[in-house]
Structure formats: structure tokens, C-alpha cells
Design a protein around this motif. Structure first.
Motif, PDB file in Angstrom:
ATOM      1  N   ARG A 196      47.301  36.962  30.795  1.00  0.00           N
ATOM      2  CA  ARG A 196      47.482  37.154  32.234  1.00  0.00           C
ATOM      3  C   ARG A 196      48.954  37.349  32.578  1.00  0.00           C
ATOM      4  O   ARG A 196      49.291  38.189  33.420  1.00  0.00           O
ATOM      5  CB  ARG A 196      46.899  35.959  32.977  1.00  0.00           C
ATOM      6  N   ARG A 202      44.139  41.789  32.953  1.00  0.00           N
ATOM      7  CA  ARG A 202      43.631  42.661  34.026  1.00  0.00           C
ATOM      8  C   ARG A 202      43.035  43.946  33.452  1.00  0.00           C
ATOM      9  O   ARG A 202      42.079  44.498  34.002  1.00  0.00           O
ATOM     10  CB  ARG A 202      44.775  42.991  34.982  1.00  0.00           C
ATOM     11  N   PRO A 206      38.948  42.425  33.273  1.00  0.00           N
ATOM     12  CA  PRO A 206      39.191  42.332  34.716  1.00  0.00           C
ATOM     13  C   PRO A 206      38.249  41.352  35.413  1.00  0.00           C
ATOM     14  O   PRO A 206      38.621  40.746  36.428  1.00  0.00           O
ATOM     15  CB  PRO A 206      38.977  43.768  35.199  1.00  0.00           C
ATOM     16  N   ASP A 209      40.079  38.126  34.980  1.00  0.00           N
ATOM     17  CA  ASP A 209      41.387  38.125  35.652  1.00  0.00           C
ATOM     18  C   ASP A 209      41.258  37.908  37.156  1.00  0.00           C
ATOM     19  O   ASP A 209      42.098  37.238  37.771  1.00  0.00           O
ATOM     20  CB  ASP A 209      42.097  39.446  35.370  1.00  0.00           C
ATOM     21  N   ARG A 210      40.218  38.445  37.782  1.00  0.00           N
ATOM     22  CA  ARG A 210      40.124  38.356  39.243  1.00  0.00           C
ATOM     23  C   ARG A 210      39.703  36.966  39.737  1.00  0.00           C
ATOM     24  O   ARG A 210      39.655  36.731  40.943  1.00  0.00           O
ATOM     25  CB  ARG A 210      39.148  39.411  39.778  1.00  0.00           C
TER      26      ARG A 210
END
Length: 408
Positions: A196, A202, A206, A209-210
Motif C-alpha cells: 500500500r 491499488r 484494488p 486497497d479500497r
């Protein structure tokens, strides 16, 4: 011809850690010379051999030249003229770029020993940027050596690699290979923190990551942030020595919370179904093995119900067990429950709390398994019943068994 012990074995010797694998580099030799001594060729992309007695890997000293995108975009050059320093220069981290001669002399041209003392993960040369797998490898080493920092110039280089699009060319098999290894290290959360920090998470995951910055209800999650919760769940999976399938399920159990509409936060109604959809896409994209993806889907869909199983009626408990496919795959139930325990205890202030749901649902399963389905089926068929009627009779018998064998 000279042989040198290289890589992880040298690093771990200096750290006082056990290391079972020993890799060797041979300088001043040709493939024909090694084969004449009984070495067995096994390398596909460059000359690697198995020692005829120890079966340890011996590789000819080599250099690499970038020739394309991704980790396969290299031309490998081997020659008796390639020196040990040239071979070590192509390695990823300074702590992995040391060698020992057969007389025990340490060869350390890039300061790996000092970086071990300083507890720093540092790239050997700018050539690090030519292979995106090295980002994953460094993150995996961070999960193993959790008290090592990443050198600032190395982190900057990794960020540049991500910005340059090099990470986009990683193939699925290598992503899963490194990810699975990182998940099984002592501090798996550290791998995702490093990915990260450099922006690779990302690009590669993803869906994971979100999760950072997404709030949860504080009465259930005192840590609030969903990404922080995920890291705590992964830490708990390592603390409980969970196998890979459980750790992958932990990684994916809350993916749907990253797509909760902003106007309903911090509530996450329906996130379980969204999690299942997202983890299916993720699992397909990085080629996750079937046993890992199937367990993760069950955990993502049912972990909320399992957390609440102490309050369920006998009928609801049996329906839950059926959704877990517990009667066909009972060996999977302890893994599902371990993943749920990691989730429950991966919260601020809950790290040492018991998880009685695991014992409760296990008791319910054992009670339901006491039903002799063959006898029920035979009795039903003697009455002229078939298919759905037999299934219903078995279902009702299991409810009765749970009610009398579990509920006080």
C-alpha cells in the motif's frame, strides 16, 4: 571453477536463523563441465543443476539484460567469465546479495551485513526496477522480518515502478505465488502495508486497497477503519497459526465494505453478497486455488451468521450448517470457524476474547451428524416417499437432534 553459497542461506546464517535450502553459484564453469561431474540440469531459462549427491541447486554465474516488460522481459547471459560480484549485483536486496566461499570467507560487495545490523531492506542497484516481482518479494520479506524498515530510496524506486506501469505486467501466477507466501509469514499484514505504501496494492488488489478509510460502526469495531480491521484479522490468523486457505479467507471476508454507498456508512448492509462477488473476481484474476477460493466464499457469505449462531434456533442452526455444506464437507468446518474467530478477535480490545461460537456450532454439527440418514431414507421409501420428501425428513431429524443434543 569455484562454488559459493549464496542468498538466503548466507543471510540466515548471519541472523542465527535456521535455513534448510542451500543455493550455490558456480564461477568459471560451463554446463558441459558440470554435467561431466554428474550434475543434473533442471533450469529452463538459465543453467541450473542439481548436485548429484546433495540435490542442492547449483547455478552458473549469470547476468541479465532487460529486453521487455514484466518479470519475463530479460535476456540471461551465462559465461565462465561472469564474476561473482556481477552475479550478486543482479539480486534484489542487499541482504540477499552475499556469498560464502568454500573456506567460509564472506563476500559482501553491497553492504548486506550492515543492512542486517541496521534492519533495513534495501535494493542492490537500479536494476531492481526492471523486475516488478521484486516489489512483491520485498513486501514478503517485510512480512517475515517485520522489524525491518524499507530504505527510503528503495520505497521511492518502488513507487516509480508502479507509476511507470511495470506492475501492470505481472502475471497472475507470480502474484499468487508471492501473495500466498507472504500470507504465510509471521506478520502477513506487513506485506500489505508495504504494498500500500508504494501504491502496488491499488494496482494488484484494488478490492483490498479500497478498504482503508472506510468507517464501521464503533460499537462493533472500536478500530473503526475497515482496512485497520483487516490488518488485525490477518495478524490474528498468524497468531492462531492458520493455514493458507484460512488466511486467504481472512483477507477477502469484508471486501464488500469497500463498495458500500457513502450515504449509508458506517452501516454495511448486504456487504456479504458484495464480498462474494468481488472475491470471485479477484480469485479468478490471480488464479487462486479452488480450495482457497471456495473456503473464502463461504466465510465471506456466512461469517455474520456464524458470529450470531449462539442466538439461533435449532432449525436456523441446521439451515446454517447446510449452507456451509457441512454434511458433505465436515472437514472444512473447523477452517471456516477459525477464519470467523480471526475476524471476531481481529478487533481493538477483542484480541484475547474467547470465541464460543466455534464450540457451539461444532456441537450442533456433531448432533446433526448423529442422524442416520440411510435409515430415514429407507423408512421414507417404504412409505412411498421420494426425493424432496426424503430430504425434508432428514432435515427435520437433524433439527430434532440439534434441539435435544445442543440446546439446554
Amino acid at each position: 571453477m569455484k562454488a559459493y553459497l549464496v542468498g538466503g542461506a548466507v543471510r540466515d546464517q548471519l541472523m542465527g536463523r535456521a535455513h534448510s535450502d542451500h543455493d550455490w553459484v558456480v564461477v568459471g564453469a560451463t554446463p558441459e563441465q558440470l554435467e561431466a561431474q554428474g550434475f543434473i540440469p533442471v533450469g529452463k531459462d538459465f543453467p541450473v543443476f542439481l548436485h548429484p549427491d546433495t540435490r542442492e541447486e547449483w547455478a552458473l554465474a549469470r547476468t541479465e539484460r532487460k529486453s521487455g516488460r514484466g518479470y519475463k522481459g530479460f535476456t540471461v547471459l551465462t559465461s565462465p567469465d561472469v564474476t561473482l560480484d556481477e552475479d550478486l549485483a543482479r539480486r534484489d536486496l542487499t541482504i540477499n546479495a552475499m556469498a560464502r566461499a568454500e573456506d567460509g570467507t564472506l563476500i559482501d560487495p553491497f553492504g548486506g551485513q550492515q543492512d542486517l545490523r541496521d534492519r533495513v531492506l534495501r535494493h542492490v542497484s537500479p536494476a531492481f526496477a526492471e523486475d516488478p516481482v521484486r516489489i512483491l518479494r520485498l513486501a514478503r520479506f517485510a512480512a517475515r522480518f517485520h522489524d525491518f524498515s524499507v530504505a527510503e530510496d528503495t520505497l521511492d524506486l518502488m513507487r516509480h515502478m508502479v507509476h511507470d506501469g511495470e506492475v501492470d505486467h505481472l502475471v497472475a501466477e507470480r502474484v499468487w505465488q508471492e501473495l500466498s507466501r507472504g500470507l504465510m509469514e509471521g506478520h502477513p499484514a506487513r506485506m500489505f502495508e508495504v504494498l500500500r505504501d508504494c501504491g502496488a496494492l491499488r494496482v494488484l488488489l484494488p478490492e483490498v486497497d479500497r478498504l482503508w478509510g472506510v468507517p464501521q460502526r464503533a460499537e462493533y469495531h472500536p478500530e473503526v477503519d475497515t482496512g485497520v480491521h483487516l490488518m488485525m484479522v490477518l495478524a490474528m490468523s498468524a497468531r492462531l497459526h492458520a493455514p493458507l486457505s484460512v488466511r486467504y479467507a481472512c483477507l477477502c471476508h469484508d471486501l464488500g465494505k469497500g463498495t458500500t454507498p457513502a450515504d449509508v456508512l458506517p452501516r454495511h448492509i448486504g456487504h456479504e453478497q458484495r464480498s462474494v462477488r468481488l472475491l470471485k473476481e479477484l480469485s479468478e484474476r490471480i488464479r487462486v486455488p479452488v480450495e482457497c477460493r471456495e473456503l473464502a466464499e463461504v466465510v465471506a457469505r456466512e461469517h455474520g451468521h456464524i458470529h450470531q449462531c449462539l442466538e439461533l434456533s435449532p432449525a436456523a442452526l441446521v439451515r446454517l450448517l447446510e449452507r456451509l455444506d457441512a454434511f458433505r464437507k465436515p472437514q472444512r468446518v473447523p477452517l471456516i470457524l477459525q477464519a470467523c474467530e480471526c475476524d471476531a478477535r481481529g478487533r481493538l480490545g477483542f484480541e484475547n476474547k474467547p470465541y464460543p461460537q466455534a464450540q457451539w456450532l461444532t456441537r450442533a454439527l456433531h448432533a446433526a451428524q448423529s442422524v442416520i440418514t440411510a435409515d430415514i431414507a429407507a423408512d421414507a421409501m417404504a412409505k412411498g416417499q421420494q426425493g424432496p420428501a426424503i430430504a425434508k425428513a432428514i432435515h427435520l431429524a437433524r433439527i430434532h437432534a440439534v434441539e435435544h443434543g445442543v440446546i439446554p
